[in-house]
Each structure stands twice: as C-alpha cells, then as structure tokens.
Design a protein around this motif. Structure first.
Motif, PDB file in Angstrom:
ATOM      1  N   MET A   1      18.414 -19.668  13.813  1.00 31.18           N
ATOM      2  CA  MET A   1      17.267 -20.190  14.570  1.00 31.18           C
ATOM      3  C   MET A   1      17.395 -21.192  15.397  1.00 31.18           C
ATOM      4  O   MET A   1      17.145 -21.280  16.568  1.00 31.18           O
ATOM      5  N   VAL A   2      18.173 -22.112  14.913  1.00 30.97           N
ATOM      6  CA  VAL A   2      18.356 -23.370  15.587  1.00 30.97           C
ATOM      7  C   VAL A   2      19.153 -23.200  16.837  1.00 30.97           C
ATOM      8  O   VAL A   2      18.690 -23.486  17.819  1.00 30.97           O
ATOM      9  N   ASN A   3      20.109 -22.432  16.780  1.00 31.27           N
ATOM     10  CA  ASN A   3      21.139 -22.128  17.859  1.00 31.27           C
ATOM     11  C   ASN A   3      20.397 -21.301  18.787  1.00 31.27           C
ATOM     12  O   ASN A   3      20.517 -21.469  20.041  1.00 31.27           O
ATOM     13  N   PHE A   4      19.665 -20.424  18.280  1.00 32.86           N
ATOM     14  CA  PHE A   4      18.634 -19.393  19.118  1.00 32.86           C
ATOM     15  C   PHE A   4      17.788 -20.061  19.893  1.00 32.86           C
ATOM     16  O   PHE A   4      17.831 -20.010  21.212  1.00 32.86           O
ATOM     17  N   MET A   5      17.009 -21.091  19.463  1.00 34.32           N
ATOM     18  CA  MET A   5      16.125 -21.981  19.812  1.00 34.32           C
ATOM     19  C   MET A   5      16.631 -22.636  21.136  1.00 34.32           C
ATOM     20  O   MET A   5      16.075 -23.182  22.142  1.00 34.32           O
ATOM     21  N   LYS A   6      17.806 -23.437  20.522  1.00 34.29           N
ATOM     22  CA  LYS A   6      18.390 -24.457  21.310  1.00 34.29           C
ATOM     23  C   LYS A   6      18.812 -23.693  22.793  1.00 34.29           C
ATOM     24  O   LYS A   6      18.785 -24.341  23.740  1.00 34.29           O
TER      25      LYS A   6
ATOM     26  N   SER B   1      10.365 -24.502   6.286  1.00 32.63           N
ATOM     27  CA  SER B   1      11.606 -25.440   7.361  1.00 32.63           C
ATOM     28  C   SER B   1      12.728 -24.789   6.906  1.00 32.63           C
ATOM     29  O   SER B   1      13.837 -24.929   8.017  1.00 32.63           O
ATOM     30  N   GLN B   2      12.942 -24.287   5.811  1.00 33.51           N
ATOM     31  CA  GLN B   2      14.211 -23.416   5.526  1.00 33.51           C
ATOM     32  C   GLN B   2      14.557 -22.347   6.403  1.00 33.51           C
ATOM     33  O   GLN B   2      15.477 -21.863   6.696  1.00 33.51           O
ATOM     34  N   LEU B   3      13.484 -21.668   6.954  1.00 29.48           N
ATOM     35  CA  LEU B   3      13.593 -20.482   7.872  1.00 29.48           C
ATOM     36  C   LEU B   3      14.413 -20.959   9.091  1.00 29.48           C
ATOM     37  O   LEU B   3      15.148 -19.916   9.606  1.00 29.48           O
ATOM     38  N   ALA B   4      14.328 -21.863   9.503  1.00 23.51           N
ATOM     39  CA  ALA B   4      14.989 -22.494  10.882  1.00 23.51           C
ATOM     40  C   ALA B   4      16.502 -22.545  10.583  1.00 23.51           C
ATOM     41  O   ALA B   4      17.213 -22.241  11.520  1.00 23.51           O
ATOM     42  N   ASN B   5      16.772 -22.639   9.397  1.00 19.70           N
ATOM     43  CA  ASN B   5      18.486 -22.539   8.976  1.00 19.70           C
ATOM     44  C   ASN B   5      18.653 -21.193   8.987  1.00 19.70           C
ATOM     45  O   ASN B   5      20.233 -21.063   9.013  1.00 19.70           O
ATOM     46  N   ARG B   6      18.292 -20.333   8.928  1.00 20.60           N
ATOM     47  CA  ARG B   6      18.450 -18.892   8.688  1.00 20.60           C
ATOM     48  C   ARG B   6      18.878 -18.028   9.967  1.00 20.60           C
ATOM     49  O   ARG B   6      18.249 -18.564  10.921  1.00 20.60           O
ATOM     50  N   SER B   7      19.273 -17.003   9.801  1.00 25.57           N
ATOM     51  CA  SER B   7      19.312 -16.334  10.999  1.00 25.57           C
ATOM     52  C   SER B   7      18.215 -15.510  11.627  1.00 25.57           C
ATOM     53  O   SER B   7      17.301 -15.480  10.652  1.00 25.57           O
ATOM     54  N   VAL B   8      18.053 -15.590  12.642  1.00 26.16           N
ATOM     55  CA  VAL B   8      16.596 -15.107  13.581  1.00 26.16           C
ATOM     56  C   VAL B   8      16.098 -13.745  12.866  1.00 26.16           C
ATOM     57  O   VAL B   8      16.703 -12.585  12.833  1.00 26.16           O
ATOM     58  N   ASN B   9      14.897 -14.114  12.287  1.00 22.16           N
ATOM     59  CA  ASN B   9      14.172 -12.828  11.574  1.00 22.16           C
ATOM     60  C   ASN B   9      14.895 -12.213  10.655  1.00 22.16           C
ATOM     61  O   ASN B   9      14.184 -11.441   9.790  1.00 22.16           O
ATOM     62  N   GLU B  10      15.886 -12.554  10.195  1.00 18.70           N
ATOM     63  CA  GLU B  10      16.605 -11.732   8.966  1.00 18.70           C
ATOM     64  C   GLU B  10      16.008 -12.103   7.741  1.00 18.70           C
ATOM     65  O   GLU B  10      16.161 -13.371   7.433  1.00 18.70           O
ATOM     66  N   GLY B  11      15.713 -11.107   6.977  1.00 24.00           N
ATOM     67  CA  GLY B  11      15.110 -11.440   5.699  1.00 24.00           C
ATOM     68  C   GLY B  11      13.539 -12.075   5.709  1.00 24.00           C
ATOM     69  O   GLY B  11      13.421 -12.605   4.642  1.00 24.00           O
TER      70      GLY B  11
ATOM     71  N   GLN C   1       7.861 -19.784  18.296  1.00 25.19           N
ATOM     72  CA  GLN C   1       8.801 -19.920  19.500  1.00 25.19           C
ATOM     73  C   GLN C   1       8.095 -19.976  20.609  1.00 25.19           C
ATOM     74  O   GLN C   1       8.502 -20.688  21.769  1.00 25.19           O
ATOM     75  N   MET C   2       6.821 -19.558  20.739  1.00 23.35           N
ATOM     76  CA  MET C   2       5.776 -19.542  21.800  1.00 23.35           C
ATOM     77  C   MET C   2       5.663 -21.036  21.968  1.00 23.35           C
ATOM     78  O   MET C   2       5.622 -21.682  22.993  1.00 23.35           O
ATOM     79  N   ALA C   3       5.161 -21.717  20.678  1.00 23.82           N
ATOM     80  CA  ALA C   3       4.995 -23.100  20.795  1.00 23.82           C
ATOM     81  C   ALA C   3       6.314 -24.054  21.451  1.00 23.82           C
ATOM     82  O   ALA C   3       6.179 -25.032  22.230  1.00 23.82           O
ATOM     83  N   MET C   4       7.407 -23.805  20.946  1.00 23.46           N
ATOM     84  CA  MET C   4       8.530 -24.392  21.618  1.00 23.46           C
ATOM     85  C   MET C   4       8.909 -23.952  23.007  1.00 23.46           C
ATOM     86  O   MET C   4       9.069 -24.863  23.786  1.00 23.46           O
TER      87      MET C   4
ATOM     88  N   PHE D   1      17.888  -7.741  24.281  1.00 25.71           N
ATOM     89  CA  PHE D   1      16.672  -7.866  24.885  1.00 25.71           C
ATOM     90  C   PHE D   1      15.562  -9.069  24.496  1.00 25.71           C
ATOM     91  O   PHE D   1      14.961  -9.613  25.220  1.00 25.71           O
ATOM     92  N   TYR D   2      15.877  -9.007  23.182  1.00 23.37           N
ATOM     93  CA  TYR D   2      15.121 -10.164  22.311  1.00 23.37           C
ATOM     94  C   TYR D   2      15.380 -11.354  22.992  1.00 23.37           C
ATOM     95  O   TYR D   2      14.468 -12.303  23.327  1.00 23.37           O
ATOM     96  N   CYS D   3      16.779 -11.748  23.214  1.00 24.72           N
ATOM     97  CA  CYS D   3      17.233 -12.989  23.455  1.00 24.72           C
ATOM     98  C   CYS D   3      16.670 -13.148  24.939  1.00 24.72           C
ATOM     99  O   CYS D   3      16.400 -14.133  25.436  1.00 24.72           O
ATOM    100  N   GLN D   4      16.982 -11.853  25.722  1.00 23.80           N
ATOM    101  CA  GLN D   4      16.637 -12.298  27.250  1.00 23.80           C
ATOM    102  C   GLN D   4      15.059 -12.454  27.453  1.00 23.80           C
ATOM    103  O   GLN D   4      14.638 -13.367  28.235  1.00 23.80           O
ATOM    104  N   SER D   5      14.370 -12.221  26.461  1.00 22.89           N
ATOM    105  CA  SER D   5      12.843 -12.289  26.622  1.00 22.89           C
ATOM    106  C   SER D   5      12.654 -13.855  26.279  1.00 22.89           C
ATOM    107  O   SER D   5      11.446 -14.142  26.478  1.00 22.89           O
ATOM    108  N   ARG D   6      13.530 -14.468  25.673  1.00 27.23           N
ATOM    109  CA  ARG D   6      13.509 -16.075  25.377  1.00 27.23           C
ATOM    110  C   ARG D   6      14.139 -16.738  26.533  1.00 27.23           C
ATOM    111  O   ARG D   6      14.532 -18.074  26.377  1.00 27.23           O
ATOM    112  N   GLY D   7      14.706 -15.964  27.500  1.00 27.19           N
ATOM    113  CA  GLY D   7      15.499 -16.906  28.515  1.00 27.19           C
ATOM    114  C   GLY D   7      16.822 -16.906  28.515  1.00 27.19           C
ATOM    115  O   GLY D   7      17.395 -17.615  29.463  1.00 27.19           O
ATOM    116  N   ILE D   8      17.422 -16.237  27.258  1.00 25.18           N
ATOM    117  CA  ILE D   8      18.706 -16.391  27.312  1.00 25.18           C
ATOM    118  C   ILE D   8      19.368 -15.235  28.183  1.00 25.18           C
ATOM    119  O   ILE D   8      18.895 -13.943  27.765  1.00 25.18           O
TER     120      ILE D   8
END
Lengths: 260, 452
Positions: free
Chosen positions: A106-111, A146-156, A169-172, B391-398
């Motif tokens: 999640m961290v890399n994804f959001m970054k 807060s643990q969720l942020a270190n996990r893979s995006v939506n996995e589990g 994500q909307m808030a970010m 697509f999920y990534c794209q929808s976030r701007g990536i």
C-alpha cells in the motif's frame, strides 16, 4: 464575467447524450447529467440499469465503447484523456470490488500515485516524512488498521477493510470529483458509518461526489443534493433527496410503471 | 557408438590434447578416460531425453568453439578491466578467467583469517589429495549424466572453497566468472565447495562476459554442507546473449545443515541450471530460489532435484520468471521423498508471467513420495499481468507502463528479498528494476556495452 462563463466555472462534469455499448449491446442510451462543485449526487437504479458502466466510462475503463455523446470535465474533453490523466486531474473512482495487487505494498502504491499527481502539477516528489505523516492522518480518518498499509494492496483485506481502503485513498488523493460505486455493498452498519463519515469530512465547496447505490440506506449518512434514477441506460427521474425515500418505499417497480 | 558428429569431435579433441590434460593431479586425471568413454556412450542429451524435452542443447554445441588447454597468459591486470560495481560490497574475491583461476599475486590458494581456504581447484587437488578425493566425482556422478561426464573428462581448473570446522566467515566470498577471448570459446570449469561441520559462510557468484564472442560454459559444482553447517549461495547469471551456459550443481547436506541457494538469471542466450540436492541426514533445511527475467530469443531452463533421503528435513523451492518477446523456458522440479524420509516437509512453486503471446514456458513441478507421513505441496502458474489491477493503478494516476512495472517488480521482489548480503540485494534490486524497464542491466563497468 458573463453568465456563460460563470456557469462553466461552476460546472464540474457535464455529460451530454452519452451512449455506450459493451460487446455490441447498448448499455447507456443517452445519459445527460450535470454536476457542479460542492454538490453530492446520488445515482440509484436497479441491477443492470447501467450504473457501474457509467462510473467506468467516467474513470476511463476501456471495455465500454462510446458510440455517441460527450463528457466535459472542468472544461476539458474527458473522453480524450487516459484513465491516469483523469485521475491526476482529480477524478477518483471508488471501486465496487477493489482489486488485489499481490506484492505491491500500500505504501509504494500510494507513494507512486501521489508522486504521479505531484509530477502532473509540476511539484517535486513528496518527502518521506511528509508522506508518512499524511498516511498516518488519513488512516485515522477511516479508522484503517495501520498494519494494513504495510500489506499488499487489498490482499487479504476483509470486505469492509477494502471499502475503507478506497476512502483512505480518496482522502490521500484529494480528488475534485469522486464517484463511489456501490461503496455500501457488503458493509455492516458500523463500517458504513465510518465510510460515510469519511466521505462527509472530505466534502468541500470545491469538490463534488457521485454516490452510486442500489439502496437508500447509505443516503441516510451521505445526504445528497440531487437524486437521479437510472433505468435501462437512461436517467428517468431527477429530484431532491426525498426521491430516495420515495423509491425505497415504493420500490423500483414504481419507476418501471411510472415510465412505461 | 557416436550418436552425433559432435560427440566424436570431443573424443578426438580429447585424444589430441591428452598430454596437456594429463598435467592435472592424479585424482583428476584418473577419472578422465572413463568419463570420456561415458560421454561417448551417452552422447549429448537430445530432446528425446525427458530431462531436455523442451531445451535443445544441440545448436549451441554446433557452434565452432575453441578450447584452451593451457592457462592463457594475460599481459594486463584483471583489476584494470574489471571491478565489481556493487557499491560497498566487502568480500574476499576470487576471479576465474575462462574457467582458470587468476590472482594478482602468484598464490594459488589463500588462507583467510577464519581459516577458510580459497583458490584454485587444480592446486587444491594437488595440495589436499585426501580431502579432495573424498568428494571429487562422488557428489556429482558422471554415470548417468553426459554433461557431467564431459566436464569430468576435460576439467583442468576452477574454484575451490574450503570452510573448516567451526569457521565463521565474516565476509562473503565472491567469485567472479569472467569470459574474455578473441574467439568463440568452450569453457568447462569445476568448482568444489566444502563446508565442514558447524561452519558458516556466504558465497556470491557473478557471471560476466567481457567480449562479444560466442561462449559456451559447461560447469560442474560439487558442494558438501557438513553437520550444522550453514551456507548461503547466490548466483547471478548476467552474461551476454551470445553466451550460453549449462551449470550443473550438486549439493550434499548433512545433519541439521542449511543451504540457501539462490539463482538470479538476467542475461544469457541459453541458460540451463541443473540443481541437485541430496538431503543425506535428518533435520536439514534447503531453500532453493530462482528468478529469471528473459526477453528476445533467450531460453532459460531450470531443472531441480531434491532428494529427501532421511526423515525430518524441510525443503522449499520458489522459482519465478518474467518472459518477454520470444523468450521461452522450462521449469522442472522433482522432489523425491524416500520411504525412510518420514516427517518430510517439501514445498515447491513455479510462477511465470508471460508478457507476449509468443513467449512459452513449460512448467513441470512434480513430487515422488514413498513415505506416508509427509507434508508436501507443489504448484505452477502461468499468466499475464492482471488487466483489472493495471486499471486500478491507472485510476489512481499511475500510468499503464508504470503499473506493469510496479507489478512485475513486486513479483520479482519475493525472490530478491531473500538475498541476505545487503549491498548485493540493493544492486540486484536495481538490476532487476532496470532489466524490467528494458534498460541495460549489465554491470556498468562492462567494457562491452553490447545490447545483444
């Protein structure tokens, strides 16, 4: 400023006579919709009426084929833009079924997402400390573990966690126009309250929200300015928030009979 | 009976150079004759051989390679043309040039402060005949393996690592295999690694090619991991795409020993890794990891055999690959759990991402279980990147290409993160990143800068 300029300034999204088909079958049959900054719109309708297709088309999903019509977004031709360009210009789609991405934290994804947006706005990549602070604040916002942020995006993630993660994500990303596609589906009442609270806190005079839902329940928490009823690919009724209650009471058959 | 003209060529080359070959130690020389006979008998493995069904070795043997039966004199310092570009890596380094041991001084064997002895294979066979004889051609038998037989017939040098009892090596040992010549070359070096009881070591092997000629390497590595010993082994295959290599590795593990064996394959025309592990006593742990990132016309083939001979051992295999353009590959993993090997835990998985419609992977994980109280699993996946996730990534701007990279990078990272030598891991991380971006990922100091 002329009246016309004033109107375009306030209009965030304008959909005109939009037709879209999937695999040759027409799903959207002439949608007209105008959304202004500061507004909350609800789009309701029975299953298969085209609600999710409309959301996908706005976000740029390629599977639907636009056969006619146009979409203006803050004065630009939206249909000309790639999905990622739309996102960077402030469109956010909250997925009905958020996608799992194994191995991508999640961290890399959001970054990546934040920095793409910053690059688009001519800004430097976000500093690590500022990013972490932002993550912390926004996580608290939707009471995300807060643990969720270190996990893979939506996995589990559980169903509720996935939906809260969408609002996180909307808030970010602080979008101008958020489209929340069936964000309430599969949520228990506590999670629904948290999600709705998040959406309400993000509301401002500069942004707009489209809530797509099958049920009126969510609209007890996110109060819409305008309610549209989508049926068989067309918006058949537009009114104030009382329409949702009426719909809940009388059921979608009422709409069917009403238009036939 | 010679099955292919190439096979008789080798027999002739052997005969014509027997005097030079006989300069090796008695132990090495002793095996040559029976090995070349065995090779002539078995022939090169063709695609009729089940183990090579999807990997055709014959074309790479067809190229007219030269052979060096004497160590080449070089009039330059290897350090001048090659220095490892991994920042901050602190290792004891060995250089093999075209399979021959080279060092700046004339020392052929070096004793490290830990007591470890590192250096030339040839020299070790002369200096430590008893130790050598205990393992040579014992862990890697040439009875049923023609490529091991070929190597045994011709081997002259290679690398020797000896970690004595209780030795703890502070620094990793780094082996740099350099290929450099003015002509196409066939190289057959041999490595012996002996980790005695309770020793603790890390080994990093980097393969490089410094001239653009056709190379073929047929190497054999024999490894012994003694009781309670711990060995981390990382092999980075990054030659150019005109170079092919067949790497046959044989390890024997003793009681309560641990072997982590990690192969990262980036560049190279045809790469065949035969990895064989015998878990010879109880409570061994074996982890085999592999990552291959291939494109153009590369072929990668990983063939593993884990033999659970004794109870209570754990083996874990994860091989992952990303194949692009016309690249193709195979993974065959065989886990044997013998009748005696109760309480075995064996896990195996092979996952592949194919980026084009033309790439191919043949994945064949299999288990052969004769014990009845075991926990085993195996699995393979072959797929494309998930369009919904993109697509999920794209929808976030990536953007789309970044989304693909993000996902491929995450896919590869499961293997990369297993590298326990930190500067190496960072470097591999970077190489994998560049490799997936399609940028040149060969080490920057490569004089070649070829893009083939």
């Amino acid at each position: 400023m002329t009246i016309k300029q004033f109107q375009t300034k306030n209009t965030m999204l304008k959909i005109t006579n939009l037709h879209a088909s999937i695999e040759g079958k027409e799903i959207l049959k002439g949608i007209n919709l105008e959304i202004k900054a500061g507004e909350v719109h609800a789009i309701m309708g029975p299953n298969g009426s085209g609600k999710s297709t409309l959301a996908s088309v706005i976000a740029g999903r390629e599977y639907a084929n636009i056969t006619e019509g146009k979409i203006q977004y803050i004065g630009k031709d939206l249909l000309d833009m790639l999905p990622e360009e739309r996102a960077r210009e402030g469109i956010f789609l909250g997925f009905q079924y958020p996608i799992e991405i194994p191995g991508v934290s999640m961290v890399n994804f959001m970054k990546s997402a934040i920095n793409e947006k910053r690059k688009h706005n001519g800004q430097e990549p976000i500093k690590a400390a500022a990013f972490l602070k932002m993550m912390r604040e926004k996580k608290a916002f939707v009471e995300l573990d807060s643990q969720l942020a270190n996990r893979s995006v939506n996995e589990g993630f559980s169903g509720g966690e996935k939906k809260r993660n969408e609002i996180f994500q909307m808030a970010m990303l602080e979008p101008k126009l958020s489209i929340l596609d069936e964000t309430d589906s599969g949520l228990d009442i506590d999670a629904l309250r948290i999600v709705a609270n998040g959406v309400n806190k993000l509301k401002s005079p500069e942004n707009a929200t489209v809530v797509i839902t099958h049920y009126q329940r969510l609209l007890d928490y996110i109060v819409p300015d305008v309610v549209h009823v989508l049926y068989d690919g067309k918006i058949v009724k537009t009114s104030g928030k009382e329409l949702a209650l009426e719909l809940e009471e009388k059921g979608y058959d009422w709409i069917k009979n009403h238009i036939n | 009976m010679n099955k292919y003209p190439i096979v008789s060529d080798f027999a002739n080359i052997f005969q014509n150079n027997i005097e030079k070959l006989d300069k090796s130690s008695e132990i090495i020389s002793r095996h040559r004759k029976s090995a070349i006979d065995k090779f002539s008998d078995l022939g090169l493995p063709s695609r009729k051989n089940e183990k090579y069904k999807h990997t055709n070795l014959l074309p790479i043997f067809d190229d007219k390679h030269n052979f060096y039966f004497e160590k080449q004199k070089i009039d330059f310092q290897l350090d001048d043309i090659f220095s490892c570009d991994i920042p901050d890596i602190d290792t004891d380094t060995i250089i093999l040039l075209n399979g021959w041991y080279y060092s700046a001084n004339d020392e052929k064997l070096t004793t490290l402060p830990s007591g470890a002895i590192i250096g030339s294979f040839d020299e070790a066979s002369k200096k430590f005949p008893e130790l050598f004889e205990k393992h040579y051609s014992k862990i890697a038998s040439y009875e049923n393996d023609s490529l091991v037989a070929l190597n045994t017939a011709f081997v002259q040098d290679g690398l020797f690592l000896y970690f004595p009892k209780n030795a703890v090596l502070e620094k990793p040992i780094q082996i740099i295999n350099i290929l450099l010549s003015e002509e196409a070359l066939f190289v057959q070096h041999r490595n012996m690694i002996i980790a005695e009881e309770n020793s603790h070591a890390k080994v990093v092997v980097c393969d490089h090619s410094l001239s653009p000629h056709k190379f073929l390497t047929n190497s054999v590595t024999e490894g012994f991991v003694g009781k309670n010993a711990f060995l981390d082994y990382f092999k980075i295959q990054n030659e150019h795409n005109e170079a092919s290599q067949i790497s046959s590795v044989f390890f024997q593990q003793e009681k309560s020993s641990t072997l982590n064996f990690n192969t990262i394959s980036l560049h190279g025309g045809l790469i065949r890794n035969n990895i064989n592990v015998l878990l010879n006593d109880e409570y061994c742990e074996n982890n085999l990891y592999g990552l291959y990132l291939t494109d153009k016309t590369q072929h990668i083939s990983n063939y593993t055999v884990i033999d659970h001979a004794k109870p209570n051992c754990v083996s874990n295999q994860v091989f992952k690959g990303v194949l692009d353009d016309f690249a193709n590959g195979t993974f065959t993993g065989k886990v044997v759990v013998r009748k005696e090997a109760q309480k075995t835990k064996a896990f195996q998985s092979n996952k592949n991402i194919l980026l084009t419609d033309i790439t191919k992977i043949h994945s064949q994980p299999h288990l052969e279980i004769y014990a009845d109280d075991v926990k085993c699993s195996h699995g393979a996946t072959v797929g494309q990147l998930d369009e919904n996730a993109i697509f999920y990534c794209q929808s976030r701007g990536i953007p789309k290409h970044e989304a693909r990279l993000l996902m491929m990078f995450a896919f590869a990272n499961e293997i990369v993160k297993k590298i326990t030598v930190e500067p190496l891991r960072e470097r591999i991380d970077d190489l994998v990143n560049k490799r997936l971006r399609g940028e040149l990922s060969r080490c920057n100091n490569c004089a070649l800068n070829c893009h083939s």
